[in-house]
Design an enzyme around this catalytic site. Structure first.
Site, PDB file in Angstrom:
ATOM      1  N   GLN A  66       5.698   2.701  -3.337  1.00  0.00           N
ATOM      2  CA  GLN A  66       7.478   2.177  -3.900  1.00  0.00           C
ATOM      3  C   GLN A  66       6.581   1.435  -4.434  1.00  0.00           C
ATOM      4  O   GLN A  66       6.305   0.148  -5.684  1.00  0.00           O
ATOM      5  CB  GLN A  66       8.102   1.851  -3.341  1.00  0.00           C
ATOM      6  CG  GLN A  66       8.996   3.391  -3.327  1.00  0.00           C
ATOM      7  CD  GLN A  66       9.916   3.703  -4.310  1.00  0.00           C
ATOM      8  OE1 GLN A  66      10.186   2.270  -5.162  1.00  0.00           O
ATOM      9  NE2 GLN A  66      10.076   4.111  -4.424  1.00  0.00           N
ATOM     10  N   ILE A  71      13.762  -5.055  -1.292  1.00  0.00           N
ATOM     11  CA  ILE A  71      14.232  -3.936  -1.904  1.00  0.00           C
ATOM     12  C   ILE A  71      14.907  -3.027  -1.403  1.00  0.00           C
ATOM     13  O   ILE A  71      15.719  -2.103  -1.240  1.00  0.00           O
ATOM     14  CB  ILE A  71      13.235  -3.512  -2.702  1.00  0.00           C
ATOM     15  CG1 ILE A  71      12.144  -4.795  -3.929  1.00  0.00           C
ATOM     16  CG2 ILE A  71      13.505  -2.299  -3.391  1.00  0.00           C
ATOM     17  CD1 ILE A  71      13.616  -5.226  -5.092  1.00  0.00           C
ATOM     18  N   HIS A 129      27.458   2.614  -2.133  1.00  0.00           N
ATOM     19  CA  HIS A 129      26.746   2.038  -2.138  1.00  0.00           C
ATOM     20  C   HIS A 129      27.585   1.870   0.185  1.00  0.00           C
ATOM     21  O   HIS A 129      28.623   1.795  -0.424  1.00  0.00           O
ATOM     22  CB  HIS A 129      27.164   0.427  -2.449  1.00  0.00           C
ATOM     23  CG  HIS A 129      26.092   0.131  -3.182  1.00  0.00           C
ATOM     24  ND1 HIS A 129      26.948  -0.830  -4.319  1.00  0.00           N
ATOM     25  CD2 HIS A 129      25.481   0.481  -3.621  1.00  0.00           C
ATOM     26  CE1 HIS A 129      25.599  -0.762  -5.362  1.00  0.00           C
ATOM     27  NE2 HIS A 129      24.729   0.546  -4.995  1.00  0.00           N
ATOM     28  N   GLU A 139      32.564  -4.812  -8.069  1.00  0.00           N
ATOM     29  CA  GLU A 139      32.715  -3.112  -7.460  1.00  0.00           C
ATOM     30  C   GLU A 139      33.616  -3.490  -5.546  1.00  0.00           C
ATOM     31  O   GLU A 139      33.658  -4.496  -5.626  1.00  0.00           O
ATOM     32  CB  GLU A 139      31.739  -2.794  -6.465  1.00  0.00           C
ATOM     33  CG  GLU A 139      31.107  -2.703  -5.678  1.00  0.00           C
ATOM     34  CD  GLU A 139      29.450  -1.597  -5.826  1.00  0.00           C
ATOM     35  OE1 GLU A 139      28.828  -1.202  -7.104  1.00  0.00           O
ATOM     36  OE2 GLU A 139      28.839  -1.940  -4.290  1.00  0.00           O
ATOM     37  N   LYS A 163      -3.953  -3.069   6.783  1.00  0.00           N
ATOM     38  CA  LYS A 163      -5.004  -2.626   5.747  1.00  0.00           C
ATOM     39  C   LYS A 163      -5.499  -4.020   5.242  1.00  0.00           C
ATOM     40  O   LYS A 163      -5.843  -3.858   4.345  1.00  0.00           O
ATOM     41  CB  LYS A 163      -3.740  -1.953   4.277  1.00  0.00           C
ATOM     42  CG  LYS A 163      -3.144  -0.552   5.173  1.00  0.00           C
ATOM     43  CD  LYS A 163      -3.537   0.751   4.640  1.00  0.00           C
ATOM     44  CE  LYS A 163      -3.231   1.287   5.434  1.00  0.00           C
ATOM     45  NZ  LYS A 163      -1.910   2.649   4.919  1.00  0.00           N
ATOM     46  N   TYR A 221      21.385  -2.689 -15.346  1.00  0.00           N
ATOM     47  CA  TYR A 221      20.665  -2.042 -16.309  1.00  0.00           C
ATOM     48  C   TYR A 221      21.358  -1.450 -17.635  1.00  0.00           C
ATOM     49  O   TYR A 221      21.253  -2.305 -19.069  1.00  0.00           O
ATOM     50  CB  TYR A 221      19.807  -0.882 -16.351  1.00  0.00           C
ATOM     51  CG  TYR A 221      19.136  -1.064 -14.577  1.00  0.00           C
ATOM     52  CD1 TYR A 221      18.834  -2.357 -14.045  1.00  0.00           C
ATOM     53  CD2 TYR A 221      18.582  -0.369 -14.172  1.00  0.00           C
ATOM     54  CE1 TYR A 221      18.266  -2.241 -12.686  1.00  0.00           C
ATOM     55  CE2 TYR A 221      17.566   0.255 -12.278  1.00  0.00           C
ATOM     56  CZ  TYR A 221      17.543  -1.108 -12.280  1.00  0.00           C
ATOM     57  OH  TYR A 221      17.471  -0.896 -11.007  1.00  0.00           O
ATOM     58  N   GLU A 244      16.056   0.037   1.103  1.00  0.00           N
ATOM     59  CA  GLU A 244      17.442   0.125   1.394  1.00  0.00           C
ATOM     60  C   GLU A 244      17.641   1.035   3.103  1.00  0.00           C
ATOM     61  O   GLU A 244      16.887   1.407   3.118  1.00  0.00           O
ATOM     62  CB  GLU A 244      17.733   1.491   0.748  1.00  0.00           C
ATOM     63  CG  GLU A 244      19.205   2.159   0.393  1.00  0.00           C
ATOM     64  CD  GLU A 244      19.651   3.184   0.014  1.00  0.00           C
ATOM     65  OE1 GLU A 244      18.794   3.087  -1.342  1.00  0.00           O
ATOM     66  OE2 GLU A 244      21.180   3.487  -0.991  1.00  0.00           O
ATOM     67  N   THR A 267       0.409  -0.763  -0.002  1.00  0.00           N
ATOM     68  CA  THR A 267      -0.145  -0.060   0.289  1.00  0.00           C
ATOM     69  C   THR A 267       1.095   1.481   0.402  1.00  0.00           C
ATOM     70  O   THR A 267       0.167   2.109  -0.349  1.00  0.00           O
ATOM     71  CB  THR A 267      -1.218  -0.061   1.041  1.00  0.00           C
ATOM     72  OG1 THR A 267      -0.149   0.147   2.171  1.00  0.00           O
ATOM     73  CG2 THR A 267      -1.858  -1.571   1.085  1.00  0.00           C
ATOM     74  N   GLY A 268       1.990   1.346  -0.008  1.00  0.00           N
ATOM     75  CA  GLY A 268       2.931   2.652   0.242  1.00  0.00           C
ATOM     76  C   GLY A 268       3.081   2.790  -1.369  1.00  0.00           C
ATOM     77  O   GLY A 268       2.938   2.025  -2.590  1.00  0.00           O
TER      78      GLY A 268
END
Lengths: 293, 369
Positions: free
Chosen positions: A20, A96, A246, A209, A43, A159, A98, A17-18
């Site tokens: 994102q 997901i 990061h 990385e 909810k 990507y 962060e 429901t947020g």
């Protein structure tokens, strides 16, 4: 075939429901992912774009047989959300979110181990098995089904690389985002092992990385792989002691340097691209060599 | 977030770990007062840089007038880029032996590790591996007292002292948990005739966990611009070159810097404006880039969550507010790409679709071609 997720994966969205959660639930459903339920404490009974919302993950499992979850809840509540879906017996949990505290992440990973479940992330773009299931926030048009397994620490860079591969006619079996944090559920080795055993994958691209030792550990594993590996590493120009975006991308006390990773991977027989746009060429080259063997 | 030594020691003391008596002062006169109260003192600059001793940031004094003089020398000094504003003045210890105790997050293993050695007083990286005892800890089960006793036994310590040290190691674990630490260290843990004392300490709190530690004072690290960027919620690192860079996502930003360097350019900064930052913070970020007086600004966006029209609006707004002549090289693809391009063209700007061409153009402009 693919790894981790496929057309049979039944997904619950935690935090649906947020902003994102709602936005990406719609994109995932449009892609063809089987979104069976949403969870948002307090909810229960609502629906988001026709998807039923429940208060708890267990209820979503009981009613819809969900077996994977994707988490968009804010960082302070993310540990609880992860533990909840692991307790409910879900096999794949994609975080997901962060900014999850590292102590919380360590607890989640320890619990996942006892449950035999896989946590992807946190701070990941997710996982996609092109044409089958998208469990993440990646732009769908960058991907197409094909033989390349792609594993990356970073989202946007992957990507870019996926889009270049797709543009050259090189689709992907599964693309996995490990996540940019110091403690994540899957390391390169975990994904390389699965891709090595996946019949749909014939070559692997890994995007690493600076910081940590995951690439060096991957190099040890690559020595025993039968499938070719092409690598690209970001952070050659990064100064020591500075976090490059990061949480995990930092050269600390002389460890996690670009050079040590390149040396390890090259020594293990991987082809290391100096520039991101060299990857596609290296993949084509290695694929034709492999076919000629 | 790294905490100053005196804050680390405050956390140790709260947990029942012995620390030397002393106080934080910000003037030479106060240093003299502390020395009068407790006798011979160590005077230690409170800065986040390592190697303070070698850089002249630590002194000793036996008498108040001496403490005042030494404090006056150190206060205001620059130590590895940090100005000394505060001193920790504490009792000088008579050292019998120096140990090392630490707890750290081990990312690869996804769990904490307890580290101990009888060779304290130097960086643990410089201690030979055979002189170090390491124990991985299950983050759910925790580090129990019996494991602390075993670590101390392996250091070759026995008797009453071993009991006290095991207790300190267990309490250090509690500090690690209570403060959401990435790293906590007592180095050296000094053995004195009155028992073990934490002579120096380090406590790095996980930035992501600061919402649970609102009582901690904010310790600001880095340059003014780095701090400003942090307040905007953006990751920024100064690099000193002449090509300012904004990209979205840590990986692509690092990749952009690498590409510039590979093509012979010198990046001025790392700036990750990713994660769906809105127009407003991105505008502030670009203004900050222009404030570095770069020769060229390179914007490299592969929009997923980040919307190209937001980026275009931010570029236009920042250029207008700064009234700048600095050329922009923009690479813009992804979500709402068409809308973004339209906004740029309205304002006489254009964009590339490939990273390679954009980076090459930025390097050429920086070289005056």
């Amino acid at each position: 075939m693919a790894i981790l997720i496929d057309e049979k994966t039944r997904v619950v969205v935690q935090g649906i429901t947020g902003n994102q959660g709602k936005f990406h639930a719609r994109l995932m459903a449009e892609y063809g992912t089987r979104l069976v339920a949403g969870v948002s404490p307090g909810k229960g009974g609502a629906d988001v774009d026709g998807i039923d919302v429940y208060d708890t993950v267990e209820e979503a499992v009981e009613r819809h047989g969900a077996n994977a979850s994707i988490i968009f809840v804010p960082a302070p509540f993310a540990r609880d959300a992860c533990l909840e879906s692991l307790e409910a017996g879900l096999g794949v949990v994609v975080a997901i979110t962060e900014g999850i505290p590292v102590h919380d992440a360590m607890e989640v990973m320890a619990f996942a181990r006892t449950k035999g479940a896989v946590v992807v992330g946190p701070n990941t773009f997710g996982v996609i098995s092109p044409g089958k299931c998208k469990l993440g926030i990646m732009p769908a048009r960058a991907y197409a089904p094909g033989p390349v397994g792609l594993v990356a620490r970073s989202g946007t860079l992957s990507y870019e690389i996926a889009a270049a591969l797709t543009g050259a006619g090189l689709g992907q079996s599964t693309v996995v985002g490990l996540g940019g944090d110091r403690v994540v559920g899957l390391n390169f080795v975990d994904v390389l092992r699965r891709l090595e055993g996946d019949p749909a994958t014939s070559i692997v691209v890994m995007v690493g990385e600076i910081g940590g030792t995951a690439e060096e550990e991957a190099a040890e594993f690559i020595k025993g792989m039968t499938k070719p590996v092409v690598a690209y590493l970001a952070g050659r120009s990064a100064p020591p002691g500075k976090r490059m975006g990061h949480a995990g991308a930092i050269i600390e006390r002389g460890r996690g340097t670009f050079e040590s990773k390149v040396d390890a991977l090259t020594g293990a027989g991987a082809a290391v691209a100096r520039l991101p746009w060299e990857i596609t060429g290296l993949v084509q080259e290695r694929l034709s060599t492999a076919a000629g063997d | 977030m790294k905490l100053y030594e005196y804050l680390a020691k405050r956390a140790f003391a709260e947990a029942g770990i012995p620390v030397p008596p002393g106080r934080v002062v910000s003037s030479p006169a106060e240093a003299a007062v502390v020395c009068r109260e407790i006798g011979p003192v160590a005077i230690k600059s409170q800065v986040l840089a390592g190697g303070r001793g070698k850089a002249g940031g630590i002194a000793f004094a036996d008498w108040p007038h001496e403490a005042e003089a030494r404090a006056a020398e150190i206060l205001g000094k620059e130590i590895r880029g940090y100005r000394v504003e505060e001193l920790l003045v504490e009792k000088k210890l008579t050292v019998q032996a120096e140990l090392y105790f630490g707890v750290a997050v081990e990312g690869a293993a996804r769990r904490p590790v307890v580290i101990a050695s009888t060779q304290g007083g130097v960086n643990i990286e410089e201690v030979p591996e055979k002189a170090i005892v390491r124990r991985a800890v299950d983050p759910i089960w925790g580090f129990r007292p019996y494991r602390a006793r075993e670590v101390v036994r392996r250091l070759g310590l026995t008797g009453n002292e071993a009991g006290r040290l095991a207790d300190i190691l267990h309490r250090l674990w509690q500090v690690f948990r209570r403060y959401d630490a990435e790293l906590v260290e007592i180095n050296p843990l000094v053995l004195t005739s009155d028992g073990p004392v934490a002579a120096d300490g380090r406590l790095n709190v996980d930035d992501y966990a600061l919402f649970r530690h609102k009582d901690l004072p904010a310790v600001e690290e880095g340059s003014d611009r780095e701090r400003k960027a942090r307040s905007l919620g953006l990751a920024y690192v100064e690099l000193g070159g002449d090509i300012a860079v904004m990209a979205n996502g840590a990986g692509i930003t690092m990749g952009t810097l690498d590409v510039l360097q590979e093509l012979g350019g010198r990046p001025a900064n790392f700036l990750d404006a990713g994660g769906g930052a809105g127009v407003e913070p991105m505008t502030r970020a670009i203004e900050m880039l222009l404030d570095q007086s770069p020769k060229v600004v390179l914007v490299n966006i592969f929009g997923g969550i980040t919307r190209c029209d937001d980026v275009a609006q931010a570029v236009v707004a920042a250029r207008a507010s700064c009234g700048t002549e600095v050329p922009f090289v923009i690479r813009l693809v992804g979500t709402n790409e068409g809308e973004g391009l339209a906004i740029l063209r309205e304002h006489g700007l254009d964009a590339y679709t490939g990273m390679e061409e954009a980076a090459a153009r930025a390097v050429a402009l920086a070289r005056g071609r």
